[in-house]
Design a protein around this motif. Structure first.
Motif, PDB file in Angstrom:
ATOM      1  N   ARG A  69       1.573   5.700 -14.672  1.00 24.37           N
ATOM      2  CA  ARG A  69       2.620   6.252 -15.538  1.00 24.37           C
ATOM      3  C   ARG A  69       3.977   5.647 -15.193  1.00 24.37           C
ATOM      4  NH1 ARG A  69      -0.335  11.047 -14.825  1.00 24.37           N
ATOM      5  NH2 ARG A  69       1.076  11.876 -13.251  1.00 24.37           N
ATOM      6  N   ASP A  70       4.219   5.477 -13.886  1.00 24.84           N
ATOM      7  CA  ASP A  70       5.475   4.859 -13.474  1.00 24.84           C
ATOM      8  C   ASP A  70       5.537   3.417 -13.951  1.00 24.84           C
ATOM      9  OD1 ASP A  70       7.904   4.596 -11.498  1.00 24.84           O
ATOM     10  OD2 ASP A  70       6.558   2.924 -11.036  1.00 24.84           O
ATOM     11  N   SER A  73       6.226   3.293 -17.602  1.00 24.14           N
ATOM     12  CA  SER A  73       7.620   3.647 -17.851  1.00 24.14           C
ATOM     13  C   SER A  73       8.528   2.455 -17.561  1.00 24.14           C
ATOM     14  CB  SER A  73       8.030   4.839 -16.984  1.00 24.14           C
ATOM     15  OG  SER A  73       9.406   5.100 -17.104  1.00 24.14           O
ATOM     16  N   GLY A  74       8.250   1.765 -16.446  1.00 21.62           N
ATOM     17  CA  GLY A  74       9.039   0.594 -16.105  1.00 21.62           C
ATOM     18  C   GLY A  74       8.863  -0.513 -17.115  1.00 21.62           C
ATOM     19  N   ASP A 108       6.572  14.890 -11.993  1.00 18.98           N
ATOM     20  CA  ASP A 108       7.119  13.557 -11.796  1.00 18.98           C
ATOM     21  C   ASP A 108       6.891  13.066 -10.371  1.00 18.98           C
ATOM     22  OD1 ASP A 108       7.949  13.392 -14.370  1.00 18.98           O
ATOM     23  OD2 ASP A 108       9.969  14.153 -13.967  1.00 18.98           O
ATOM     24  N   HIS A 109       6.994  13.945  -9.391  1.00 20.68           N
ATOM     25  CA  HIS A 109       6.816  13.557  -7.996  1.00 20.68           C
ATOM     26  C   HIS A 109       5.979  14.605  -7.286  1.00 20.68           C
ATOM     27  CE1 HIS A 109       9.642  10.264  -8.227  1.00 20.68           C
ATOM     28  NE2 HIS A 109      10.499  11.065  -8.816  1.00 20.68           N
ATOM     29  N   LYS A 121       9.300   6.422  -4.125  1.00 18.53           N
ATOM     30  CA  LYS A 121       9.971   5.498  -5.037  1.00 18.53           C
ATOM     31  C   LYS A 121       9.854   4.061  -4.534  1.00 18.53           C
ATOM     32  CE  LYS A 121      14.383   4.519  -7.318  1.00 18.53           C
ATOM     33  NZ  LYS A 121      14.305   3.074  -6.977  1.00 18.53           N
ATOM     34  N   LEU A 124       6.317   2.897  -5.217  1.00 17.81           N
ATOM     35  CA  LEU A 124       6.110   2.548  -6.630  1.00 17.81           C
ATOM     36  C   LEU A 124       6.737   1.198  -6.958  1.00 17.81           C
ATOM     37  CD1 LEU A 124       6.824   6.066  -8.143  1.00 17.81           C
ATOM     38  CD2 LEU A 124       4.608   4.887  -8.138  1.00 17.81           C
ATOM     39  N   ASP A 125       7.899   0.906  -6.354  1.00 17.28           N
ATOM     40  CA  ASP A 125       8.533  -0.401  -6.568  1.00 17.28           C
ATOM     41  C   ASP A 125       7.674  -1.525  -6.004  1.00 17.28           C
ATOM     42  OD1 ASP A 125      10.691   0.772  -7.825  1.00 17.28           O
ATOM     43  OD2 ASP A 125      11.962   0.795  -6.033  1.00 17.28           O
ATOM     44  N   ARG A 128       4.312  -1.899  -8.377  1.00 14.82           N
ATOM     45  CA  ARG A 128       4.466  -2.228  -9.795  1.00 14.82           C
ATOM     46  C   ARG A 128       4.115  -3.683 -10.138  1.00 14.82           C
ATOM     47  NH1 ARG A 128       9.519  -0.589 -10.333  1.00 14.82           N
ATOM     48  NH2 ARG A 128       8.875   1.593 -10.298  1.00 14.82           N
TER      49      ARG A 128
END
Length: 461
Positions: A69-70, A73-74, A108-109, A121, A124-125, A128
Motif C-alpha cells: 500500500r505504501d 501510494s508512492g 496506517d502504522h 518509515k 518502507l523507503d 520501495r
C-alpha cells in the motif's frame, strides 16, 4: 482474482515448486504466507530488523500488503509529479510495484511510538525500490530450476534450523536450501568451524583434524564454504561421513566461490547448502557479514581455527558472543600474523583455548554468559554493537565504513555508471540515504559522478 499482481493459480504453482512439505499441506493461507516470505527475501537485505518485527507482528502476508500500500501510494505521488512536469505515460514497467486486486485496508502504522514509526518509515523507503513482482517470480522460478527448497519458521511447517530464531527480529524470514532438508536438525547440533581464507598449512591441518574428530563425536559441521579453513572443515566432514551445513552469502543457484563448485555439489548430495538470499542474488561484502550471524546462531558453539587481526571470522565470533554461544579459538605460533585474531579472542574476549575435538565438545556444554559479558552485547542477539562485529566491517585497511557505506560500495562498479535509484535497488537502501552516502564518498574521492550516474574510483595499489 490476483495475489500480489500474479494469478492465484500461478502463485500456488510457484510456491509448491519450492516447498519442502507435501502439497496437500498447503492451504490458501499457507501459500500466501510462503509467497510473501519469498517476496520479503527479495525485497529486504539480510538481517533487516524492521521487516522482521513487522512480519512478527502482522504475519508475512499482511506485512507485505501493508508495504505494498505504501509503494502504491508512492507510485501515485510519482505519477502526479511526472504529470505536473509534463512527462506523459505510465511509469516504466521496471518501476511497477507488486499489486493486489483485493488488498485489505488497515491502520496506517502498526505502532504509535514515534521511534518505531520513524524506523518503519525508513524501512518502507528502503523496500520501495525493490517492490517488483517480476523479481519475486524470477527468484521462485530459478529456485525450482535448481531444485532448491524454501524453508520457513514455525511448528509443523517443515524443516527449520534450530537456533535461527534466537536472532529475534534479525532472524531470517525464510531460507533457501539445496540438499536434503530433512537432514536439518530441529535443535542446534553442530559446531561452527571458521577461519581465514588465506589459511596456512597449520590452519588447514587443524581444521581437518577438528572437523573429522567432531563428526566422530556426533556433531554436524557448520561453516561458510570459503577457501581456507571453511573449505577444509567441510571436506573433512564429508570424508568422515558426517553432516555438514554450508551457509552462502548469495543465492544457492550460484555456488560461490567458483573454485568450490565441486565441493558445494558434494555438500548438496550429503548435507545442505543454505542461504537467506533468493536465487539470482550475488554475494557482497555486506551479505558475507550478515551471513556470519546465521553460522553462529545455528551452531552450539563457534570455534575460530586460524584468523588474522582483521579476518571476517572475527565477525562470526562477535555474533556468537552476542547470542550467548560458547566461543573457542585455537592458539597458533605467536610469530604468525595468521593467528593474531585467535590470540586476541583468547586475550580480550574470554574465548576458550581449544586444541582438539574433545575439548571443543566440552566447550559446547559450558555456560557461555562470560563470553556475552566480555563482548558487552545483548543476549537476545538483537544488538550488533560489540567490537568484533563492528571492527570486522572495516576491511583490510583504513577507518571503519558504516554499514550503509559498505552497501553502497557493494552496489557500485568501476566501469559502469549507475543512478541513485539503481544503487538503491541493488543495496537495499532508500534513495535519499544512497544520495547522502554518495556525497560523502565523493568528498573522500572514492566515487565520481558523470553524466550517466555514479561509479566507484578504482583503488590504487
Amino acid at each position: 482474482m490476483t495475489v500480489f499482481g500474479l494469478d492465484e493459480s500461478h502463485v500456488r504453482e510457484l510456491v509448491t515448486g519450492v516447498s519442502a512439505v507435501q502439497k496437500s499441506d498447503l492451504d490458501d493461507r499457507e501459500v500466501a504466507d510462503r509467497f510473501a516470505r519469498a517476496a520479503w527475501s527479495v525485497i529486504t537485505e539480510p538481517g533487516d530488523g524492521t521487516a522482521g518485527a513487522l512480519v512478527a507482528e502482522r504475519g508475512a502476508a499482511e506485512a507485505l500488503r501493508f508495504a505494498l500500500r505504501d509503494a502504491q501510494s508512492g507510485r501515485a505521488t510519482e505519477q502526479s509529479t511526472r504529470a505536473a512536469e509534463g512527462v506523459a505515460g505510465p511509469l516504466p514497467l521496471a518501476a511497477t510495484p507488486l499489486a493486489s486486486s483485493h488488498t485489505p485496508r488497515g491502520p496506517d502504522h502498526p505502532a504509535a511510538d514515534a521511534e518505531e514509526t520513524s524506523q518503519l518509515k525508513a524501512g518502507l523507503d528502503r523496500w520501495r525500490p525493490r517492490m517488483r513482482s517480476g523479481d519475486v517470480e524470477r527468484a521462485l522460478l530459478l529456485a525450482a530450476r535448481v531444485g532448491a527448497r524454501m524453508l520457513v519458521p514455525g511448528t509443523d511447517r517443515g524443516p527449520w534450523p534450530g537456533g535461527a530464531d534466537d536472532l529475534g527480529p534479525h532472524a531470517p524470514i525464510a531460507l533457501w536450501a539445496r540438499g536434503d532438508a530433512t537432514l536439518l536438525p530441529e535443535e542446534r547440533a553442530g559446531v561452527a568451524l571458521v577461519g581465514a581464507r588465506a589459511a596456512t598449512g597449520y590452519g588447514e591441518h587443524i581444521a581437518g583434524e577438528a572437523s573429522a574428530g567432531l563428526v566422530g563425536l556426533g556433531y554436524a559441521i557448520v561453516s561458510g564454504a570459503a577457501y581456507g579453513v571453511d573449505g577444509m572443515a567441510h571436506r573433512a566432514a564429508l570424508a568422515a561421513g558426517g553432516l555438514t551445513l554450508a551457509f552462502l552469502a548469495g543465492g544457492v543457484d550460484r555456488f560461490y566461490p567458483a573454485g568450490h563448485d565441486d565441493l558445494l555439489r558434494r555438500i548438496t548430495e550429503h548435507g545442505l547448502v543454505l542461504s537467506e538470499l533468493p536465487c539470482g542474488a550475488a554475494p557482497t561484502k555486506w551479505r558475507f557479514l550478515q551471513r556470519n550471524r546465521l553460522i553462529a546462531a545455528c551452531s552450539d558453539a563457534t570455534v575460530v581455527v586460524e584468523a588474522g587481526a582483521r579476518s571476517g571470522s572475527l565477525n562470526t565470533a562477535g555474533h556468537a558472543s552476542s547470542l550467548g554461544r560458547p566461543l573457542g579459538a585455537f592458539p597458533g605460533p605467536v610469530t604468525s600474523p595468521a593467528s593474531a585474531g585467535c590470540h586476541r579472542l583468547l586475550r580480550e574476549y574470554d574465548a576458550v583455548c581449544v586444541t582438539n575435538a574433545r575439548e571443543i565438545a566440552e566447550l559446547v556444554g559450558r555456560p557461555s554468559g562470560a563470553a556475552v559479558a566480555a563482548a558487552g552485547a545483548d543476549p537476545d542477539g538483537a544488538g550488533r554493537d560489540d567490537q568484533l562485529t563492528e571492527r570486522s566491517a572495516a576491511g583490510d585497511n583504513g577507518p571503519r565504513d558504516s554499514p550503509e557505506t559498505v552497501r553502497v560500495l557493494d552496489a557500485l562498479a568501476t566501469r559502469v555508471s549507475r543512478t541513485p535509484g539503481d544503487i538503491a535497488a541493488r543495496s537495499g537502501l532508500a534513495v535519499g540515504a544512497v544520495i547522502g552516502v554518495l556525497g560523502t564518498l565523493e568528498v573522500e574521492g572514492r566515487v565520481r559522478d558523470d553524466a550517466a550516474g555514479w561509479r566507484a574510483v578504482p583503488r590504487r595499489a
